[in-house]
Motif scaffolding. Structure first.
Motif, short mmCIF file in Angstrom:
data_model
loop_
_atom_site.label_atom_id
_atom_site.label_comp_id
_atom_site.label_asym_id
_atom_site.label_seq_id
_atom_site.Cartn_x
_atom_site.Cartn_y
_atom_site.Cartn_z
N GLY A 99 -12.37 3.54 -1.45
CA GLY A 99 -11.70 4.01 -0.05
C GLY A 99 -10.88 2.54 0.26
N HIS A 100 -10.19 1.89 -0.58
CA HIS A 100 -9.47 0.67 -0.55
C HIS A 100 -8.00 1.15 -0.33
N LEU A 101 -7.34 0.34 0.18
CA LEU A 101 -5.75 0.48 0.45
C LEU A 101 -5.18 0.35 -0.98
N GLU A 102 -4.28 1.10 -1.32
CA GLU A 102 -3.38 0.96 -2.56
C GLU A 102 -2.07 1.09 -2.13
N LEU A 103 -1.34 -0.04 -2.59
CA LEU A 103 0.03 -0.23 -2.59
C LEU A 103 0.76 0.16 -3.84
N TRP A 104 1.74 0.68 -3.89
CA TRP A 104 2.52 1.30 -5.16
C TRP A 104 3.84 0.71 -5.11
N PRO A 105 4.03 -0.73 -5.35
CA PRO A 105 5.25 -1.40 -5.11
C PRO A 105 6.43 -0.95 -6.08
N ASN A 106 5.96 -0.36 -7.08
CA ASN A 106 6.94 0.06 -8.08
C ASN A 106 7.07 1.64 -8.18
N GLY A 107 6.53 2.39 -7.20
CA GLY A 107 6.62 3.68 -7.38
C GLY A 107 5.20 4.39 -7.78
N PRO A 108 4.84 5.66 -7.43
CA PRO A 108 3.86 6.46 -7.52
C PRO A 108 3.79 6.89 -8.94
N LYS A 109 4.56 6.35 -9.90
CA LYS A 109 4.35 6.61 -11.28
C LYS A 109 3.97 5.71 -12.06
N ASN A 110 3.64 4.49 -11.38
CA ASN A 110 2.92 3.19 -12.04
C ASN A 110 1.81 2.67 -11.48
N ASN A 111 1.48 1.64 -11.56
CA ASN A 111 0.24 1.18 -11.25
C ASN A 111 0.18 0.46 -9.67
N PRO A 112 -0.89 0.73 -9.05
CA PRO A 112 -0.96 0.29 -7.60
C PRO A 112 -1.43 -1.17 -7.65
N LEU A 113 -1.34 -1.70 -6.62
CA LEU A 113 -2.24 -2.93 -6.16
C LEU A 113 -3.26 -2.54 -5.05
N GLU A 114 -4.23 -2.96 -5.32
CA GLU A 114 -5.50 -2.86 -4.31
C GLU A 114 -5.72 -3.61 -3.55
N ILE A 115 -5.76 -3.45 -2.26
CA ILE A 115 -6.26 -4.38 -1.05
C ILE A 115 -7.52 -3.86 -0.77
N GLN A 116 -8.75 -4.40 -0.82
CA GLN A 116 -9.79 -4.08 -0.47
C GLN A 116 -9.85 -4.03 1.21
N SER A 117 -10.94 -2.83 1.54
CA SER A 117 -10.90 -2.51 2.90
C SER A 117 -12.28 -3.10 3.32
N LYS A 118 -12.13 -4.59 3.22
CA LYS A 118 -13.35 -5.41 3.71
C LYS A 118 -13.48 -5.53 5.32
N PHE A 119 -14.97 -5.65 5.67
CA PHE A 119 -15.22 -5.59 6.93
C PHE A 119 -14.53 -6.83 7.71
N ASN A 120 -14.01 -6.38 8.79
CA ASN A 120 -13.45 -7.45 9.81
C ASN A 120 -12.27 -8.06 9.29
N ARG A 121 -11.40 -7.07 8.44
CA ARG A 121 -10.10 -7.25 7.59
C ARG A 121 -9.07 -6.60 8.43
#
Length: 272
Positions: A161-183
Motif C-alpha cells: 500500500g505504499h506510493l511508488e514513483l516511476w522516474p524512468n517510466g513504467p517500464k523500469n523500476n519504481p522508487l517506493e515511498i512508504q505510507s507511514k503513519f502521520n507522513r
C-alpha cells in the motif's frame, strides 16, 4: 479542533523543516519532484483521524484492471475531524509555503475535492502505474501537486500500500515511498510523473487524506492536456495493450467533448 488550528500545526511543522524540504524537492525535480515529512500533526490527533476514518462499506468502491480501492469526497457524510484536516491543507498559508518549497509561485487548492478526499486500501487493493489527468474538472487550471497525508498507525513496509514513483517510466523500476503513519508526501504531477500504489498484503486499512493543487501554468513547457493514463506493471504485457487502447479511446472522446460526456462523480456535492 477546527481547521484553522489544525492548519497552524501543519504550517509550523513544515516551516520548521522548510530548508531541508526545499533541498529534497529540488534534488528530485528533474524527473519527479517530491518531498515527504513525518510527524505532521500531534500523534494523538493523527490517531484520532485513523479512528474516525470511514469503513470501506461507507465509501465508493473503484475496482477494475486499473485500480482497486475505496474513495470518498462527500465529507459531510463522515466525521467532522476529517473534513477539518483536509481543508487545513487548503489554508492559504499552508498552500503558499508548499509552493515556496516546490518553487511554484501561485497555487490553488480545490475545495470541490475533484479526485481528492479520502482513500482507503484494504487487502489486495492496488493502483496501477498512471499519469494523473492534467487539469481540473473545468479544464481551466493545470494539476501540479499531489498532497497525500497518511493516518494508519503502525503501517509497516511489508504491509504494501505504499506510493511508488516511476522516474524512468513504467517500464523500469519504481522508487517506493512508504505510507507511514502521520507522513505527508507531496509530489509533482506532469506528463512524466508516473506513479502507483503497490498491493496491500495484510488484513488492514491503509488510509490517506488527499488534496490536489492546481496552477495557471503547467510544470513543464512540453506538457499537454491528457486524461488519466494507466499502464500495467513491466511484466503485464496484455494489461498494457488493453490500457493503451482504453487511454487512447478516452482521449478521443475528450477531443470531441472538451469536458467529457458526464460529470466526474468524485467531487464534494455540498447542500444548497
Amino acid at each position: 479542533m477546527d481547521k484553522h488550528a489544525i492548519s497552524e500545526l501543519i504550517y509550523n511543522h513544515i516551516l520548521d523543516h522548510k530548508q531541508s524540504l526545499i533541498e529534497q524537492f529540488s534534488s528530485t525535480e528533474s524527473k519527479i519532484g517530491y518531498f515527504y515529512i513525518d510527524n505532521v500533526l500531534p500523534e494523538q490527533l493523527a490517531i484520532e483521524c485513523s479512528q474516525v476514518f470511514p469503513k470501506p462499506e461507507d465509501m465508493r468502491l473503484l475496482k477494475s484492471i486499473k485500480e482497486y480501492k475505496h474513495v470518498s469526497a462527500q465529507m459531510n457524510k463522515h466525521n467532522q475531524l476529517l473534513e477539518a484536516v483536509i481543508y487545513a491543507f487548503q489554508n492559504i498559508k499552508v498552500v503558499k509555503l508548499i509552493g515556496e518549497i516546490c518553487n511554484i509561485p501561485l497555487l490553488y487548492p480545490d475545495d470541490s475535492l475533484y479526485a481528492g478526499g479520502l482513500s482507503l486500501m484494504a487487502k489486495d487493493n492496488f493502483l496501477n502505474p498512471h499519469l494523473d489527468n492534467s487539469h481540473d474538472a473545468e479544464r481551466e487550471r493545470w494539476r501540479v501537486l499531489n498532497v497525500l497525508y497518511y493516518v494508519t498507525p503502525n503501517w509497516k513496509k511489508e504491509n504494501g500500500g505504499h506510493l511508488e514513483l516511476w522516474p524512468n517510466g513504467p517500464k523500469n523500476n519504481p522508487l517506493e515511498i512508504q505510507s507511514k503513519f502521520n507522513r505527508l508526501i507531496v509530489m509533482a504531477t506532469h506528463s512524466s510523473s508516473w506513479h502507483a500504489v503497490n498491493k496491500v498484503t495484510v488484513n488492514g486499512y491503509r488510509c490517506c487524506i488527499s488534496n490536489y493543487y492546481f496552477s495557471d501554468n503547467a510544470l513543464r513547457e512540453t506538457d499537454k492536456f491528457h486524461v488519466t493514463k494507466f499502464r500495467g506493471r513491466p511484466n503485464q504485457t496484455l494489461t498494457n495493450i488493453f490500457l493503451d487502447f482504453d487511454s487512447n479511446l478516452r482521449m478521443l472522446v475528450r477531443k470531441l467533448f472538451k469536458k467529457g460526456v458526464r460529470k466526474n462523480p468524485h467531487i464534494y456535492k455540498r447542500d444548497n
